[in-house]
Structure formats: structure tokens, C-alpha cells
Scaffold this active site. Structure first.
Site, PDB file in Angstrom:
ATOM      1  N   ASN A  27     -47.994   1.508 -27.130  1.00  0.00           N
ATOM      2  CA  ASN A  27     -49.223   1.307 -26.351  1.00  0.00           C
ATOM      3  C   ASN A  27     -49.817   2.698 -26.135  1.00  0.00           C
ATOM      4  O   ASN A  27     -49.327   3.455 -25.304  1.00  0.00           O
ATOM      5  CB  ASN A  27     -48.884   0.635 -25.011  1.00  0.00           C
ATOM      6  CG  ASN A  27     -50.083   0.586 -24.082  1.00  0.00           C
ATOM      7  OD1 ASN A  27     -51.221   0.825 -24.507  1.00  0.00           O
ATOM      8  ND2 ASN A  27     -49.839   0.274 -22.814  1.00  0.00           N
ATOM      9  N   TRP A  28     -50.840   2.978 -26.911  1.00  0.00           N
ATOM     10  CA  TRP A  28     -51.389   4.342 -26.869  1.00  0.00           C
ATOM     11  C   TRP A  28     -52.293   4.578 -25.657  1.00  0.00           C
ATOM     12  O   TRP A  28     -52.681   5.697 -25.386  1.00  0.00           O
ATOM     13  CB  TRP A  28     -52.149   4.629 -28.172  1.00  0.00           C
ATOM     14  CG  TRP A  28     -51.241   5.083 -29.273  1.00  0.00           C
ATOM     15  CD1 TRP A  28     -49.888   5.256 -29.209  1.00  0.00           C
ATOM     16  CD2 TRP A  28     -51.623   5.446 -30.607  1.00  0.00           C
ATOM     17  NE1 TRP A  28     -49.406   5.697 -30.413  1.00  0.00           N
ATOM     18  CE2 TRP A  28     -50.448   5.821 -31.284  1.00  0.00           C
ATOM     19  CE3 TRP A  28     -52.838   5.477 -31.295  1.00  0.00           C
ATOM     20  CZ2 TRP A  28     -50.451   6.238 -32.619  1.00  0.00           C
ATOM     21  CZ3 TRP A  28     -52.852   5.888 -32.622  1.00  0.00           C
ATOM     22  CH2 TRP A  28     -51.676   6.267 -33.271  1.00  0.00           C
ATOM     23  N   LYS A  29     -52.677   3.529 -24.967  1.00  0.00           N
ATOM     24  CA  LYS A  29     -53.573   3.670 -23.800  1.00  0.00           C
ATOM     25  C   LYS A  29     -54.839   4.431 -24.219  1.00  0.00           C
ATOM     26  O   LYS A  29     -55.283   4.266 -25.345  1.00  0.00           O
ATOM     27  CB  LYS A  29     -52.824   4.342 -22.648  1.00  0.00           C
ATOM     28  CG  LYS A  29     -51.463   3.679 -22.394  1.00  0.00           C
ATOM     29  CD  LYS A  29     -50.818   4.087 -21.125  1.00  0.00           C
ATOM     30  CE  LYS A  29     -49.492   3.342 -20.986  1.00  0.00           C
ATOM     31  NZ  LYS A  29     -48.861   3.546 -19.708  1.00  0.00           N
ATOM     32  N   GLU A  49     -51.996  -1.356 -15.531  1.00  0.00           N
ATOM     33  CA  GLU A  49     -53.124  -0.424 -15.334  1.00  0.00           C
ATOM     34  C   GLU A  49     -54.449  -1.186 -15.290  1.00  0.00           C
ATOM     35  O   GLU A  49     -55.364  -0.833 -14.558  1.00  0.00           O
ATOM     36  CB  GLU A  49     -53.122   0.637 -16.450  1.00  0.00           C
ATOM     37  CG  GLU A  49     -52.011   1.647 -16.230  1.00  0.00           C
ATOM     38  CD  GLU A  49     -51.446   2.253 -17.497  1.00  0.00           C
ATOM     39  OE1 GLU A  49     -52.085   2.153 -18.567  1.00  0.00           O
ATOM     40  OE2 GLU A  49     -50.345   2.832 -17.425  1.00  0.00           O
ATOM     41  N   SER A 100     -41.263   3.928 -19.393  1.00  0.00           N
ATOM     42  CA  SER A 100     -40.494   5.125 -19.741  1.00  0.00           C
ATOM     43  C   SER A 100     -39.346   4.844 -20.713  1.00  0.00           C
ATOM     44  O   SER A 100     -38.277   5.448 -20.616  1.00  0.00           O
ATOM     45  CB  SER A 100     -39.973   5.827 -18.490  1.00  0.00           C
ATOM     46  OG  SER A 100     -41.056   6.215 -17.658  1.00  0.00           O
ATOM     47  N   GLU A 148     -42.669  -4.903 -17.302  1.00  0.00           N
ATOM     48  CA  GLU A 148     -42.923  -3.488 -17.065  1.00  0.00           C
ATOM     49  C   GLU A 148     -42.978  -3.202 -15.561  1.00  0.00           C
ATOM     50  O   GLU A 148     -44.033  -3.374 -14.932  1.00  0.00           O
ATOM     51  CB  GLU A 148     -44.265  -3.083 -17.683  1.00  0.00           C
ATOM     52  CG  GLU A 148     -44.330  -3.272 -19.179  1.00  0.00           C
ATOM     53  CD  GLU A 148     -45.319  -2.304 -19.811  1.00  0.00           C
ATOM     54  OE1 GLU A 148     -44.915  -1.578 -20.719  1.00  0.00           O
ATOM     55  OE2 GLU A 148     -46.475  -2.253 -19.377  1.00  0.00           O
ATOM     56  N   HIS A 202     -51.919  -5.711 -18.597  1.00  0.00           N
ATOM     57  CA  HIS A 202     -51.171  -4.480 -18.311  1.00  0.00           C
ATOM     58  C   HIS A 202     -51.421  -4.081 -16.856  1.00  0.00           C
ATOM     59  O   HIS A 202     -52.534  -4.252 -16.340  1.00  0.00           O
ATOM     60  CB  HIS A 202     -51.615  -3.368 -19.268  1.00  0.00           C
ATOM     61  CG  HIS A 202     -50.713  -2.182 -19.205  1.00  0.00           C
ATOM     62  ND1 HIS A 202     -50.796  -1.252 -18.191  1.00  0.00           N
ATOM     63  CD2 HIS A 202     -49.701  -1.789 -20.007  1.00  0.00           C
ATOM     64  CE1 HIS A 202     -49.860  -0.332 -18.382  1.00  0.00           C
ATOM     65  NE2 HIS A 202     -49.183  -0.629 -19.478  1.00  0.00           N
ATOM     66  N   GLY A 227     -45.182   3.475 -24.106  1.00  0.00           N
ATOM     67  CA  GLY A 227     -46.386   4.275 -23.914  1.00  0.00           C
ATOM     68  C   GLY A 227     -46.179   5.682 -24.441  1.00  0.00           C
ATOM     69  O   GLY A 227     -46.304   5.954 -25.636  1.00  0.00           O
ATOM     70  N   GLY A 228     -45.824   6.604 -23.536  1.00  0.00           N
ATOM     71  CA  GLY A 228     -45.700   8.025 -23.864  1.00  0.00           C
ATOM     72  C   GLY A 228     -44.944   8.311 -25.151  1.00  0.00           C
ATOM     73  O   GLY A 228     -45.425   9.075 -26.004  1.00  0.00           O
ATOM     74  N   GLY A 262     -44.780   5.532 -17.048  1.00  0.00           N
ATOM     75  CA  GLY A 262     -45.294   6.893 -17.118  1.00  0.00           C
ATOM     76  C   GLY A 262     -44.686   7.829 -16.089  1.00  0.00           C
ATOM     77  O   GLY A 262     -45.177   8.934 -15.873  1.00  0.00           O
TER      78      GLY A 262
HETATM   79  P1  PGA Z   1     -44.605   4.467 -20.645  1.00  0.00           P
HETATM   80  O1  PGA Z   1     -45.703   3.305 -20.657  1.00  0.00           O
HETATM   81  O2  PGA Z   1     -43.653   4.196 -21.767  1.00  0.00           O
HETATM   82  O3  PGA Z   1     -45.383   5.732 -20.843  1.00  0.00           O
HETATM   83  O4  PGA Z   1     -43.935   4.410 -19.312  1.00  0.00           O
HETATM   84  C1  PGA Z   1     -45.360   1.988 -20.930  1.00  0.00           C
HETATM   85  C2  PGA Z   1     -46.547   1.079 -20.798  1.00  0.00           C
HETATM   86  O5  PGA Z   1     -47.355   1.287 -19.877  1.00  0.00           O
HETATM   87  O6  PGA Z   1     -46.740   0.153 -21.602  1.00  0.00           O
END
Ligand code: PGA
Length: 257
Positions: free
Chosen positions: A13-15, A101, A217, A171, A99, A238-239, A177
Site C-alpha cells: 500500500n504505497w499511500k 486513514e 508495521s 490493521e 483504510h 505500507g512503509g 506507520g
Molecule cells: P505500515 O502501513 O506498514 O507503514 O504500518 C500499513 C498500512 O497502512 O496499510
């Protein structure tokens, strides 16, 4: 993981990261190191404007392209929005829905998430439905009730034959993050509760076939342990999905014989 009954899916998930040129560069790096993926599906959800660039760049990589969001209406006067049909037409197979966010910054409610799930399924794609509790909810001891509500809300009105196409991503908001990961036991327990909720709605045979991911994470150090939990069938990353070497290590952890 339980490969006998369901697919293992590793999704990036590149956001709001990576330009089209950076996408191309990422794919070139990935091409040098990508293994033969035997046991898992891999995909990366990219910003909508980069979908054509990603589709082209990932073509020979066996990495599918997903979207990070969608609007639930089919077409019309919704300036700035993108429909499921538009994504489908670009070759998208997976769409992240709900998500945290988007729930937090763009006020997406369970009702909106549910409409988006239907739009994605009706267009023949797979929604990756995100659920998760805040730190406060975990500390108050209401995690399982909260997650069950989110799962039921997201799946409202979804027929059993379509549910087979859905992926649920657990999640915990406090782990996204932040570098804080849920322990494998904590994550495994919630994922098994999610399966129990699906079982109560659709029966054991269908519940057994649904892929449930963990996200928050996930990294090369903790991936294997998280994936060793019987109800964790992959990751939403994500990251660590922004760095080819780290993403590769997570794919390798899912791709073990
Ligand atoms: P993260 O993000 O791996 O950077 O914690 C995961 C996500 O939000 O899908």
C-alpha cells in the site's frame, strides 16, 4: 497461513508516495531480485494517477496493480472521484476499501465502506477491506466487539458467492506507520475472531476460504512470525513496500515451501 483452504496474498500500500517515474525505477529494481512466486499472490496498491505507469512497469513482474480507493457511485457529477468501472478498465484487480486513514481523515463511515465494497464487487474486482481498533479501544478491552461490528458493517448485503472474492485486512490503527507491531499472538487472535464473525454470517466452509491479512508495521523481521499464525494469510504493507529489498523479503517469507 493455511494454503490448503485459501490464498496467501502479499499486498503493498504505497499511500500518497511514489511518482510515475519512481514507480518505473522501483519496478526496475524489483525485476533484478523478484523470485519465482509459487505460494502467494503479490500486488501493490498505488496512487490512482500512477495505475497506468504501474501496470506497464509491473507487467513482467507477476505483481498485480491495485487501487487505494474508489467512489461508490457508477458515474456522474462527483468532481475528483474515480469509479470502480474506471479502475477495472485500467486493469485493476484489487481495491483497498475502508483504510483507517480514509476513515480518519476523510470521514468514511461503515456505511460508506459498505457501499464501496459493493461497487468493487459489482465491477468484478476484489476489495481489500480494512478494519482495526485504536489504542484506546484496545486498552478499554472492546477490540473484538469493535472489529466484529466493522466486519459486519462492511459485508452488509454481500452475497456468499461474492464474499469468496473479498480480502479482509486487520490493521490495528496504533500499529500503522508507528514501528509498533501487534505481537503475532495479538494479531492472530483478532484474525481468528474475524474468521469466526464471517463463520457466524456465512458458515464454516466459506469462512475457511477467506484470505485475512495483517497490516501495521509489517517488515522483514516480523513477517515470518506473523504469517505463521494459522488465520493470517498475508500482509498489507505500507512503509516496507516502498523499498524493493524489504518488500522482497516479506514476499519470500510468504513464499516458503
Ligand atoms: P505500515 O502501513 O506498514 O507503514 O504500518 C500499513 C498500512 O497502512 O496499510
Amino acid at each position: 497461513m493455511n494454503r490448503r483452504y485459501r490464498k496467501t496474498v502479499i499486498a503493498g500500500n504505497w499511500k500518497m508516495n511514489m511518482t510515475a517515474s519512481e514507480t518505473k525505477k522501483f519496478a526496475e529494481e524489483m525485476k533484478k531480485i523478484m523470485p519465482r512466486v509459487k505460494w502467494c499472490e503479490t500486488l501493490i496498491c498505488v496512487p490512482s494517477c500512477n495505475i497506468p505507469a504501474a501496470t506497464k512497469a509491473f507487467k513482467d513482474l507477476r505483481i498485480s496493480v491495485g487501487a487505494e480507493n474508489v467512489y461508490f457511485e457508477g458515474r456522474g457529477a462527483y468532481t475528483g472521484e474515480i469509479s470502480a468501472e474506471m479502475l477495472k478498465d485500467l486493469g485493476v484487480k484489487y481495491v483497498i476499501v475502508g483504510h483507517s486513514e480514509r476513515r480518519q481523515y476523510f470521514c468514511e463511515t461503515d456505511a460508506v465502506v459498505n457501499k464501496k465494497v459493493h461497487a468493487v464487487l459489482d465491477a468484478g474486482m476484489t476489495p481489500i477491506i480494512c478494519v482495526g481498533e485504536s489504542l484506546e479501544q484496545r486498552e478499554t478491552g472492546i477490540t473484538s466487539e469493535w472489529i466484529a461490528l466493522q466486519v459486519k458493517g462492511a459485508l452488509h448485503g454481500v452475497a456468499a458467492d461474492k464474499l469468496r472474492r473479498c480480502i479482509i485486512a486487520y490493521e490495528p490503527i496504533w500499529a500503522i506507520g508507528t514501528g509498533k507491531t501487534a505481537t503475532a499472538e495479538q494479531a492472530g487472535e483478532v484474525c481468528s475472531n474475524i474468521r469466526a464473525t464471517i463463520r457466524s454470517l456465512y458458515g464454516a466452509r466459506i469462512a475457511r476460504s477467506v484470505t485475512i491479512q495483517y497490516g501495521g508495521s509489517m517488515n522483514p523481521k516480523n513477517a515470518a512470525e506473523l504469517l505463521s499464525q494459522p488465520d493470517i494469510d498475508g500482509g498489507l504493507i505500507g512503509g516496507a513496500s516502498l523499498k524493493p529489498d524489504q518488500f522482497l523479503e516479506i514476499i519470500n517469507a510468504a513464499n516458503q515451501d
